[in-house]
Design a protein around this motif. Sequence first.
Motif, PDB file in Angstrom:
ATOM      1  N   ARG A  20       0.832  -1.205   0.000  1.00  0.00           N
ATOM      2  CA  ARG A  20       0.000   0.000   0.000  1.00  0.00           C
ATOM      3  C   ARG A  20       0.870   1.259   0.000  1.00  0.00           C
ATOM      4  O   ARG A  20       0.594   2.215  -0.737  1.00  0.00           O
ATOM      5  N   LEU A  21       1.908   1.255   0.827  1.00  0.00           N
ATOM      6  CA  LEU A  21       2.798   2.410   0.874  1.00  0.00           C
ATOM      7  C   LEU A  21       3.520   2.607  -0.453  1.00  0.00           C
ATOM      8  O   LEU A  21       3.615   3.726  -0.969  1.00  0.00           O
ATOM      9  N   ALA A  22       4.048   1.513  -1.015  1.00  0.00           N
ATOM     10  CA  ALA A  22       4.803   1.609  -2.264  1.00  0.00           C
ATOM     11  C   ALA A  22       3.925   2.088  -3.408  1.00  0.00           C
ATOM     12  O   ALA A  22       4.359   2.884  -4.253  1.00  0.00           O
ATOM     13  N   THR A  23       2.678   1.633  -3.447  1.00  0.00           N
ATOM     14  CA  THR A  23       1.779   2.026  -4.521  1.00  0.00           C
ATOM     15  C   THR A  23       1.428   3.504  -4.428  1.00  0.00           C
ATOM     16  O   THR A  23       1.215   4.167  -5.458  1.00  0.00           O
ATOM     17  N   ALA A  75      -1.814  -7.890  -9.188  1.00  0.00           N
ATOM     18  CA  ALA A  75      -2.114  -6.831  -8.229  1.00  0.00           C
ATOM     19  C   ALA A  75      -3.334  -6.045  -8.682  1.00  0.00           C
ATOM     20  O   ALA A  75      -3.645  -5.967  -9.866  1.00  0.00           O
ATOM     21  N   TRP A  76      -4.028  -5.476  -7.705  1.00  0.00           N
ATOM     22  CA  TRP A  76      -5.206  -4.656  -8.008  1.00  0.00           C
ATOM     23  C   TRP A  76      -5.360  -3.602  -6.926  1.00  0.00           C
ATOM     24  O   TRP A  76      -4.744  -3.677  -5.859  1.00  0.00           O
ATOM     25  N   VAL A  77      -6.199  -2.608  -7.217  1.00  0.00           N
ATOM     26  CA  VAL A  77      -6.426  -1.498  -6.292  1.00  0.00           C
ATOM     27  C   VAL A  77      -7.921  -1.337  -6.089  1.00  0.00           C
ATOM     28  O   VAL A  77      -8.707  -1.381  -7.045  1.00  0.00           O
ATOM     29  N   ASP A  78      -8.329  -1.166  -4.824  1.00  0.00           N
ATOM     30  CA  ASP A  78      -9.719  -0.862  -4.512  1.00  0.00           C
ATOM     31  C   ASP A  78      -9.763   0.289  -3.519  1.00  0.00           C
ATOM     32  O   ASP A  78      -8.752   0.980  -3.320  1.00  0.00           O
ATOM     33  N   ALA A  79     -10.902   0.491  -2.893  1.00  0.00           N
ATOM     34  CA  ALA A  79     -11.053   1.631  -1.990  1.00  0.00           C
ATOM     35  C   ALA A  79     -10.120   1.558  -0.789  1.00  0.00           C
ATOM     36  O   ALA A  79      -9.822   2.589  -0.168  1.00  0.00           O
ATOM     37  N   GLU A  80      -9.658   0.367  -0.458  1.00  0.00           N
ATOM     38  CA  GLU A  80      -8.754   0.199   0.679  1.00  0.00           C
ATOM     39  C   GLU A  80      -7.284   0.307   0.288  1.00  0.00           C
ATOM     40  O   GLU A  80      -6.411   0.247   1.149  1.00  0.00           O
TER      41      GLU A  80
END
Length: 301
Positions: free
Chosen positions: A129-132, A152-157
């Motif tokens: 999370r930090l790296a992204t 990898a994927w990204v959501d609201a969290e």
Amino acid sequence: MRLVADHVLVTVPATAGNLGPGFDALGMALGVRDEIEVRAVASGETVISIEGEGAETLARDESHLVVRALREALDSVGASQVGLEIRCRNRIPHGKGLGSSAAAVVAGITAARALIAEPEALDAAAALRLATAFEGHPDNAAPAIFGGATAAWVDAEGAHATSLTLDPAIETAVLIPESVLPTKEARAVLPPQVPHTHAAFNVGRAALLVAALGGQLELLLPATEDKLHQSYRADSMPPAVAMLQHLRGEGYAAVVSGAGPSVLVMGTGLGSLTWPDGLGGEAWELIHTVGPVQGAKSRRV
């Protein structure tokens, strides 16, 4: 959060993002690593030495990515900030689509994890999370942290990743040209919208690639076809296009590594890979890796 170590050593692998059809989602760790030595000191100063890639151009102050990521990671767990003496031995080529910036960010976060009393507070999920947040997308950071191949994927969290099954017989060959292509420049040529048929094409190929990496190696060539980014970037990297056309014409599963201009080949028997001298007007360097590569590692010294 207390610091319980004052001297740590971190290594982080190069990575290839996208793997062809898996734009901003799939990635793989590669067999070349940066090594970062970090000392926490009482002086409050930041002192950085750099060997290898970027030695002539990278910042040696608080703006350096390793420092920024390390301090952000310490802040995220409530740890005290300290002076830093950092020695970077950079082996990952810069501006070549091999995840050098993701490696620097992951190195800083991994160093912070090794310094603190409760390293589980900066576990792989928190590190991603930090790296992204630094990178903007997780496809390079995920394999840099987890190793092997990842989705990898990204959501609201925030960002998430899972490791993919990777057949141990798979080899990688990365062909690195002399020219560079900044990631911002490579992303700038991508259109804001793509045809629905192209999106559907890539969904199918990305799913097929997961199966191919897991052991159905005969599917690697069709599984690495792409319509979302490589053709749009072609004018920015003519040497990579020439190499892709040559290798794929020979039956190799070749793709642009990340944003380019390096070319990644996945398959078996890649140690004997050859190409015409001066292909695309470039001299090419080869990095050959057999088997899965570990993600970021640290040890207290």
